[in-house]
Scaffold this motif. Structure first.
Motif, PDB file in Angstrom:
ATOM      1  N   VAL A   6       0.824  -1.217   0.000  1.00  0.00           N
ATOM      2  CA  VAL A   6       0.000   0.000   0.000  1.00  0.00           C
ATOM      3  C   VAL A   6       0.854   1.262   0.000  1.00  0.00           C
ATOM      4  CG1 VAL A   6      -1.692   1.339   1.305  1.00  0.00           C
ATOM      5  CG2 VAL A   6      -1.940  -1.143   1.111  1.00  0.00           C
ATOM      6  N   ALA A   7       1.887   1.319   0.858  1.00  0.00           N
ATOM      7  CA  ALA A   7       2.677   2.547   1.005  1.00  0.00           C
ATOM      8  C   ALA A   7       3.402   2.941  -0.286  1.00  0.00           C
ATOM      9  CB  ALA A   7       3.673   2.401   2.157  1.00  0.00           C
ATOM     10  N   VAL A  64       9.257   1.923   5.764  1.00  0.00           N
ATOM     11  CA  VAL A  64       8.226   2.183   6.775  1.00  0.00           C
ATOM     12  C   VAL A  64       7.544   0.908   7.244  1.00  0.00           C
ATOM     13  CG1 VAL A  64       7.761   4.514   5.945  1.00  0.00           C
ATOM     14  CG2 VAL A  64       6.435   2.598   5.034  1.00  0.00           C
ATOM     15  N   THR A  65       7.726  -0.204   6.515  1.00  0.00           N
ATOM     16  CA  THR A  65       7.089  -1.452   6.945  1.00  0.00           C
ATOM     17  C   THR A  65       7.612  -1.911   8.303  1.00  0.00           C
ATOM     18  OG1 THR A  65       8.728  -2.793   5.755  1.00  0.00           O
ATOM     19  CG2 THR A  65       6.719  -2.197   4.568  1.00  0.00           C
ATOM     20  N   GLY A  66       8.862  -1.526   8.628  1.00  0.00           N
ATOM     21  CA  GLY A  66       9.407  -1.902   9.931  1.00  0.00           C
ATOM     22  C   GLY A  66       8.676  -1.257  11.089  1.00  0.00           C
ATOM     23  N   LEU A  67       7.980  -0.155  10.830  1.00  0.00           N
ATOM     24  CA  LEU A  67       7.291   0.564  11.895  1.00  0.00           C
ATOM     25  C   LEU A  67       6.014  -0.129  12.348  1.00  0.00           C
ATOM     26  CD1 LEU A  67       7.658   4.208  10.504  1.00  0.00           C
ATOM     27  CD2 LEU A  67       9.127   3.028  12.157  1.00  0.00           C
ATOM     28  N   VAL A  68       5.468  -1.016  11.516  1.00  0.00           N
ATOM     29  CA  VAL A  68       4.178  -1.626  11.860  1.00  0.00           C
ATOM     30  C   VAL A  68       4.352  -2.947  12.598  1.00  0.00           C
ATOM     31  CG1 VAL A  68       3.102  -0.550   9.855  1.00  0.00           C
ATOM     32  CG2 VAL A  68       3.980  -2.889   9.664  1.00  0.00           C
ATOM     33  N   TRP A  76      14.630  -1.635  11.558  1.00  0.00           N
ATOM     34  CA  TRP A  76      15.344  -1.165  10.373  1.00  0.00           C
ATOM     35  C   TRP A  76      15.668  -2.327   9.443  1.00  0.00           C
ATOM     36  CZ3 TRP A  76      15.429   3.593   8.743  1.00  0.00           C
ATOM     37  CH2 TRP A  76      15.348   4.650   9.657  1.00  0.00           C
ATOM     38  N   ALA A  77      16.043  -3.460  10.035  1.00  0.00           N
ATOM     39  CA  ALA A  77      16.388  -4.627   9.216  1.00  0.00           C
ATOM     40  C   ALA A  77      15.174  -5.105   8.428  1.00  0.00           C
ATOM     41  CB  ALA A  77      16.925  -5.749  10.098  1.00  0.00           C
ATOM     42  N   ILE A  78      14.017  -5.114   9.068  1.00  0.00           N
ATOM     43  CA  ILE A  78      12.803  -5.556   8.375  1.00  0.00           C
ATOM     44  C   ILE A  78      12.461  -4.609   7.225  1.00  0.00           C
ATOM     45  CG2 ILE A  78      10.311  -5.854   8.645  1.00  0.00           C
ATOM     46  CD1 ILE A  78      10.911  -6.881  11.493  1.00  0.00           C
ATOM     47  N   GLY A  79      12.534  -3.298   7.475  1.00  0.00           N
ATOM     48  CA  GLY A  79      12.233  -2.329   6.424  1.00  0.00           C
ATOM     49  C   GLY A  79      13.199  -2.408   5.265  1.00  0.00           C
ATOM     50  N   VAL A  80      14.498  -2.459   5.576  1.00  0.00           N
ATOM     51  CA  VAL A  80      15.506  -2.515   4.513  1.00  0.00           C
ATOM     52  C   VAL A  80      15.424  -3.838   3.757  1.00  0.00           C
ATOM     53  CG1 VAL A  80      17.993  -2.567   4.053  1.00  0.00           C
ATOM     54  CG2 VAL A  80      17.053  -0.911   5.669  1.00  0.00           C
ATOM     55  N   GLY A  81      15.090  -4.918   4.470  1.00  0.00           N
ATOM     56  CA  GLY A  81      14.987  -6.216   3.821  1.00  0.00           C
ATOM     57  C   GLY A  81      13.905  -6.280   2.763  1.00  0.00           C
TER      58      GLY A  81
END
Length: 402
Positions: free
Chosen positions: A114-115, A335-339, A348-353
């Protein structure tokens, strides 16, 4: 889905546009570029597909001009290549693992779709004045995530089985599923040339309904399919039977007005749950090695990077669009790491991944280019976005895990 619609134009001595000499020369160029680019990329710790793309640009309209267009036979090879690629991606996915990682991966995946889609589509329409259909197609391309690239980096840093690693892989697989559905939808919109709510709803229902029904019926029929395979005595029993299954679902998908790749992907998901999965993966690999590079090299070959020339005032807007797409692509995934909720994890690892687009992003770009809805500058900007996000993700992922 027709990826390559224009006449074949090859620099072949004594060969016409559709001659055997012309086709052979095209294959020589394509496979040489594929192998050379792949080898160079792997040796500098980058995915082979990126090397295939870059060498495709070098031998294509932006470089040496050895391949200037596309033809019927090469077009069919590229079509088969992308179908086999999606069959392979589905085969490497694991529905049970998706259910295990559960709500966190689903939330990351939905946010990761979505983002970037909202950022890309909205920015192109309201900032750059791009039309609805090309803006939607470009926004859809931003939703992709390359599970292969991310998985390899996670394995390199020994984090594949960590909580972050499992969330990333689960979300990336879900992204693939959502992305294929989105691709089927936007391809249908492109073929109709307009956006109408009822048509969009119909395409979404057809794509999702086909995927659900195909997986449900396929899982029911899989044991009977395996019995037939086990009864065969001729050479290539498992491989040919599995390809027939994938091509059959791909054909049904096209008949109902969806995309062939959706059917191939569903076939891979179904056969991934059989006891022949690992054997099939091994036997399918050489087939993919023959057909898939044709698709990636030709995507690069027909990308005209000259439309992003910063020294030409008319091309500067295209370069600015490329920079915007890169920004939207990175921000939309980080921004997915924020949820993520629950126990503390490396957000940060989740978002960058989730950042690298890789082969999945190239599929979007290739289909969008072939549909004719993307202007050359936007087409080239999407390719640049795929290259940059794929290049930057591995070192960034290593950095955030430190």
């Amino acid at each position: 889905m027709m990826l390559l619609d224009q006449p074949l134009t090859l620099l072949a001595s004594g060969g016409g546009a559709e001659s055997l000499a012309g086709v052979l020369f095209a294959l020589l160029v394509i496979y040489t570029a594929s192998k050379l680019g792949g080898e160079l990329a792997v040796r500098v710790n980058l995915p082979a597909v990126l090397g295939e793309l870059v060498l495709g640009v070098l031998v294509g309209v932006s470089g040496l001009g050895l391949i200037r267009g596309d033809g019927a036979f090469i077009e069919i090879l590229a079509e088969l290549g992308v179908i086999i690629l999606l069959f392979e991606i589905g085969l490497e996915s694991d529905l049970k693992e998706l259910l295990r990682v559960g709500p966190q991966a689903a939330l990351v995946a939905v946010t990761g779709v979505v983002a970037p889609f909202a950022l890309g589509t909205g920015g192109l329409m309201f900032i750059f004045g791009v039309g609805v259909i090309p803006a939607v197609f470009a926004g859809a391309a931003l939703t992709a995530t390359s599970i292969g690239i991310t998985a390899r980096v996670l394995a390199d840093v020994q984090r594949l089985n960590s909580t972050e690693g499992q969330i990333i892989i689960g979300a990336a697989v879900m992204d693939d599923i959502l992305g294929i559905i989105i691709l089927a939808v936007v391809s249908g919109l492109a073929s109709r040339g307009e956006v109408q709510p009822f048509q969009v709803g119909g395409i979404v229902v057809a794509a999702v309904g086909f995927l659900v029904v195909a997986i449900a019926v396929g899982r029911w029929a899989a044991p009977y399919f395996m019995r037939v395979v086990n009864a065969l005595k001729t050479r290539g029993d498992l491989l040919i039977a599995s390809l027939l299954f994938a091509l059959g679902l791909a054909y049904i998908a096209t008949v109902i007005g969806s995309e062939a790749i959706l059917g191939a992907f569903a076939a891979g998901l179904v056969l991934a749950e059989t006891d022949k999965k690992e054997t099939l993966e091994e036997r399918l690999r050489p087939v993919a090695d023959v057909f898939v590079p044709v698709f990636f090299v030709l995507v690069g070959a027909k990308t005209n990077l000259g439309v992003l020339n910063p020294f030409n005032p008319q091309d500067r807007e295209g370069l600015i669009v490329a920079c915007f797409l890169i920004l939207a692509a990175v921000v939309g995934k980080v921004v997915t790491g924020l949820v993520v909720f629950g126990p503390p994890v490396n957000r940060w690892a989740i978002g960058v991944g989730m950042v690298p687009r890789g082969e999945v992003g190239l599929i979007f770009a290739g289909v969008g280019s072939a549909s004719g809805v993307l202007p050359p500058s936007l087409d080239a900007a999407l390719i640049v976005m795929v290259i940059v996000t794929t290049f930057m993700a591995p070192p960034l992922l290593r950095l955030v895990f430190r």
